[in-house]
Scaffold this motif. Structure first.
Motif, PDB file in Angstrom:
ATOM      1  N   GLY A 133       0.808  -1.226   0.000  1.00 35.44           N
ATOM      2  CA  GLY A 133       0.000   0.000   0.000  1.00 35.44           C
ATOM      3  C   GLY A 133       0.835   1.267   0.000  1.00 35.44           C
ATOM      4  N   LEU A 134       2.116   1.121  -0.284  1.00 35.06           N
ATOM      5  CA  LEU A 134       3.031   2.272  -0.236  1.00 35.06           C
ATOM      6  C   LEU A 134       3.512   2.645  -1.631  1.00 35.06           C
ATOM      7  N   LEU A 145       4.650   7.443   0.919  1.00 36.53           N
ATOM      8  CA  LEU A 145       3.220   7.708   1.063  1.00 36.53           C
ATOM      9  C   LEU A 145       2.456   6.396   1.222  1.00 36.53           C
ATOM     10  N   GLY A 146       1.452   6.409   2.103  1.00 35.10           N
ATOM     11  CA  GLY A 146       0.588   5.236   2.236  1.00 35.10           C
ATOM     12  C   GLY A 146       0.716   4.515   3.568  1.00 35.10           C
ATOM     13  N   MET A 147       1.473   5.089   4.511  1.00 34.28           N
ATOM     14  CA  MET A 147       1.699   4.401   5.779  1.00 34.28           C
ATOM     15  C   MET A 147       0.411   4.296   6.602  1.00 34.28           C
ATOM     16  N   THR A 198      -4.063   7.989   4.300  1.00 34.33           N
ATOM     17  CA  THR A 198      -2.912   7.312   4.912  1.00 34.33           C
ATOM     18  C   THR A 198      -1.763   8.308   5.117  1.00 34.33           C
ATOM     19  N   GLY A 199      -0.711   7.825   5.746  1.00 34.07           N
ATOM     20  CA  GLY A 199       0.391   8.698   6.124  1.00 34.07           C
ATOM     21  C   GLY A 199       1.303   9.073   4.975  1.00 34.07           C
ATOM     22  N   LEU A 200       2.006  10.183   5.165  1.00 29.00           N
ATOM     23  CA  LEU A 200       2.959  10.660   4.173  1.00 29.00           C
ATOM     24  C   LEU A 200       4.167  11.264   4.893  1.00 29.00           C
ATOM     25  N   LEU A 216      -4.250   3.250  -3.417  1.00 26.18           N
ATOM     26  CA  LEU A 216      -3.259   2.318  -2.861  1.00 26.18           C
ATOM     27  C   LEU A 216      -3.895   1.388  -1.839  1.00 26.18           C
ATOM     28  N   ARG A 241      -3.998  -2.557  -2.059  1.00 23.59           N
ATOM     29  CA  ARG A 241      -3.526  -3.384  -0.957  1.00 23.59           C
ATOM     30  C   ARG A 241      -4.541  -4.474  -0.604  1.00 23.59           C
TER      31      ARG A 241
END
Lengths: 539, 539
Positions: free
Chosen positions: A360-361, A384-386, B380-382, B531, B535
């Motif tokens: 997913g990253l 990106l995507g964490m 999600t995170g970046l 993403l 996933r």
């Protein structure tokens, strides 16, 4: 340093001698501290390596001096130095020893950015050809940026030097007594064009009034093709190395370019990747095309008869090394201790167990800027995507994938101009370290990847091939690099082949990469540059 | 669980009893495996805690039963369960024990997203008020999404339940024998509005034909204000706990909301942050405003006489915990061993030595989606700005800064509607763990931050204050929450004050955060959602 058999390319010996002073990026040996972004070398190191390495390699190969038909060398580029008329580096002279500008500016010396900016500005104003030849931008890493930096910052050194010369040419000058410069570094790094030479004196004058006559005064106008014979080994160097006086020495060459024929590539269609801390991409074409973000397009620049294209990614192995140092958590190290394996193998195995898209990253592989196709050292990395479930091996895999997308971007740039990339050939240190990486590159590019044999010493083998060509068939070598490649160059049996499903998933992921690439890399959001400036201000 | 002195709020005892079954998110106790995104609890755990905890706390406090003037409780929300008419949870009955829908759906049960989507769709079509009340989106975490999921997936359970009730209200029902539901959970989580009640039966019918009469059939129409007296302790529970029969029990309350008066906040202007794995932001206003991405706006929802605004960040401490587990490299652990310190202190110290802007990094704090102001669980995170020189402490600091920017975004959303945030008051577990974090929050928001005293048990103190109000002055307590706050609530002397230079630099960095926030969060580039989908498909 390798000793290679002319008949079949068999490696008879391979020797590595470390440079005593290595990369000089903190302070001059016994001298002052360097400013940030500086990277120098000591030309004495190059001589030490020859003196120690040649006898050692000959001994290991059990080869007699009279059986050595020729000598080839290759160098990093652009790594120029200022010398006296007789070739003595200024840094060998007591009065200049403590002046940083008197030393070799290594290729990765990045302190000439203001000069590169001026060169590009003047070039664009005057609509100079070189702007197109270098994919839109002339780099701070290259020859004339470094020359201009000497003039800007140390005019006394500029005055004192009779010659400003690539190390690649300087070492040939040392060995043969002949200052015969090569067309490869001149073409890729110094705006020289076959049949036309350098830009006009008006252009140089526009850069700096004192540069107007720089070609006549410090550089020289005659350049020699790869594989030409520069001359014979001098008595002094015959004595130092144990080789015969007069042994043919080929014209200087660049480490990346010389590797291409050693990878069996002497025709268009095969993209050679020299994979290590960074990647150099080399491709032959039948015509001159302006491809975005190339590091250069030079006629006969790699192999005679073709246009040689060079592109590159400024950090690949370096990104993984960064991650190994700064991003690998305790559970990976713990598992490595339990399994008594290097932690990198544990990481690699866990990353290999993931499916494409599963992390997913997505990342942008700009930890050291972007060389091709954006040519922008001020770009930085992105991940990106964490989520709270993201694991270290997923980040590692995303970093590998990002570098593969970087290569795919270069392949697509060639493709879009009709310069075909049918398959890839890899050499260098990275392919052996990570089969996962090689498979991902095949999946992402949708192309077969072959591996040079040997992988790691392909530049040295390429140099040996050029040494054989300098000798010529009459001298026990070959008359052309094509002949030399036919006999001396090999690839391994192992080929990485793209897997259809993975390729399709990566096609989707690559679209995301390209959207981010264009958003952050083409001015829509210059946050990376602003953060870099903020960082400089904070320090 | 705390025992608090009415006179001055002194904490006489503090006891923690762990829930035997804890969070049930893998399989039911002795039952089937749960699907992903499920999170349940066992209502028996709530009773066990009372039975064990009350006698223990009384003993520790050396307080006699007759000196206990009142009882207050608070709960996570929305955490509803299905029961019989007499309050027996369906999961206590043999025939339903193995059915996941018979248990308490914990607040972080995320499996009702399709139901939430339908609720929002129907709400927008019908232009229902609740869409505006909840900042544009009704969450999958809330009461009616969970109710609708029961009906969709387990109609037999829906039929079997006479009541569907918040755990906050169920426990009060157990203690007093009175099913008296609170306005706070009803207002924040179930669309109930003071003076108007629930949405129309047409709306419920549009969601599902069988829901048309759900209010009358399963929920009830009468709701009670915070601090009201629900009833007296039953003989059964008096015997179980050792407290007096008839001890006043206040109406149920929510953990975050009940903390507000315990932080001394009973008027507008002070934003309360309950800081732990996530952050809840609570603010009082004199009027109803529709603020983007609020979790709800409820009249008398926190303190009588004011509109209570609730906002939140879905991961804060959770992001740091993720980083501690997945992102801390060996050199930090090594230094920790050398200095004989916890590795988190080493990381904290190194991060604290950095200046604002020095890392060159910026992050989006969306490791668990975004609650306010975007209300989107699929973000999600970046992390952006990495170079080969980036170090672990720089990433850690960038993550802290990103969560501070998340809070600033919420503060700015209030500000833009004229709901003033003059200073912040923090409680929860996080403030004590990281003074660096608190200073960064002050610098980023440009506001003073005070700390509640006690920090970690502020919800329990708030519940005790409501217990005192349920008792009333005549019963040894207070008549209003204002009176209770005046005597029982405190803040620490320590105040974090914004530093001007840091605030200015963070203003610049926050602009970058907001540009990325809007680009990735408002549809310009939905890469994060794509993403996530990729996933899911890969798994």
């Amino acid at each position: 340093m390798v000793v290679t058999r002319v008949r079949d390319g068999k490696e008879m010996a391979s020797t590595v001698i470390a440079y005593p002073d290595g990369v000089i990026d903190e302070r001059l040996p016994g001298g002052p501290k360097l400013e940030p972004d500086w990277a120098l070398q000591n030309p004495r190191d190059y001589l030490v390596v020859l003196e120690k390495g040649v006898p050692k390699a000959l001994k290991e190969a059990k080869v007699k001096a009279e059986d050595v038909v020729g000598i080839g060398t290759d160098f990093t580029a652009s790594s120029p130095l200022p010398t006296r008329r007789d070739g003595t580096p200024l840094c060998f002279l007591k009065e200049y020893r403590k002046q940083p500008h008197a030393w070799v500016k290594l290729w990765k010396h990045h302190a000439a950015q203001p000069e590169a900016n001026r060169i590009n500005e003047v070039g664009r104003e005057r609509n100079e050809d070189f702007i197109r030849i270098y994919g839109g931008k002339y780099s701070s890493e290259w020859f004339l940026s470094k020359l201009l930096q000497v003039l800007d910052e140390a005019p006394a050194i500029y005055d004192a030097m009779d010659r400003f010369i690539e190390s690649a040419d300087w070492i040939v000058w040392q060995l043969t007594g002949e200052e015969k410069r090569n067309t490869c570094t001149a073409g890729y790094k110094a705006m020289w064009v076959k049949g036309r030479g350098f830009p006009s004196r008006e252009f140089f004058g526009a850069l700096h009034p004192r540069l107007e006559n720089v070609v006549e005064e410090k550089l020289g106008a005659t350049y020699y093709a790869l594989g030409d014979r520069a001359g014979g080994l001098t008595p002094f160097w015959a004595q130092k190395t144990g080789l015969r006086e007069g042994t043919p020495v080929s014209i200087g060459n660049v480490d990346a370019h010389v590797a291409v024929p050693a990878c069996t590539v002497v025709e268009p269609g095969s993209l050679v990747m020299i994979m290590g801390t960074s990647i150099c991409h080399m491709l032959l074409g039948t015509e001159r095309q302006m491809v975005e973000g190339m590091c250069g397009t030079v006629e006969d620049g790699i192999v005679p008869g073709f246009w040689g294209y060079e592109a590159g990614q400024s950090a690949v192995g370096d990104i993984f090394a960064w991650f190994f140092e700064h991003g690998v958590p305790d559970y990976i190290h713990r598992q490595a201790r339990q399994e008594k394996k290097p932690f990198v193998s544990v990481l690699e195995k866990r990353a290999a167990a993931l499916k494409p898209g599963e992390s997913g990253l997505v990342a942008l592989d700009w930890w050291n800027g972007n060389r091709s196709i954006l040519v922008d050292v001020d770009l930085t990395g992105l991940l990106l995507g964490m989520t709270l479930a993201t694991r270290a091996e997923e980040i590692y895999r995303a970093l590998i994938e990002a570098t593969a997308f970087g290569t795919r971007t270069i392949v697509d740039a060639f493709d879009s101009k009709g310069i075909k990339v049918e398959h890839l050939v890899a050499c260098g240190g990275l392919p052996e370290k990570s089969p996962l990486l090689m498979q991902i590159y095949a999946d992402v590019t949708g192309r077969d990847i072959k591996l040079a044999d040997p992988l790691q010493t392909c530049s040295a083998v390429g140099s040996a091939m050029h040494g054989a060509v300098a000798a010529g068939q009459a001298g026990g070598g070959y008359d052309t690099i094509y002949e030399a490649a036919k006999h001396m160059a090999k690839v391994q049996k192992l080929t990485y082949k793209p897997r259809q499903t993975a390729h399709e998933i990566y096609d989707g992921l690559f679209k995301e990469y390209r959207a981010l690439h264009d958003y952050f890399g083409r001015g829509a959001n210059d946050v990376m540059k602003r953060l870099k400036a903020m960082r400089r201000n904070a320090q």
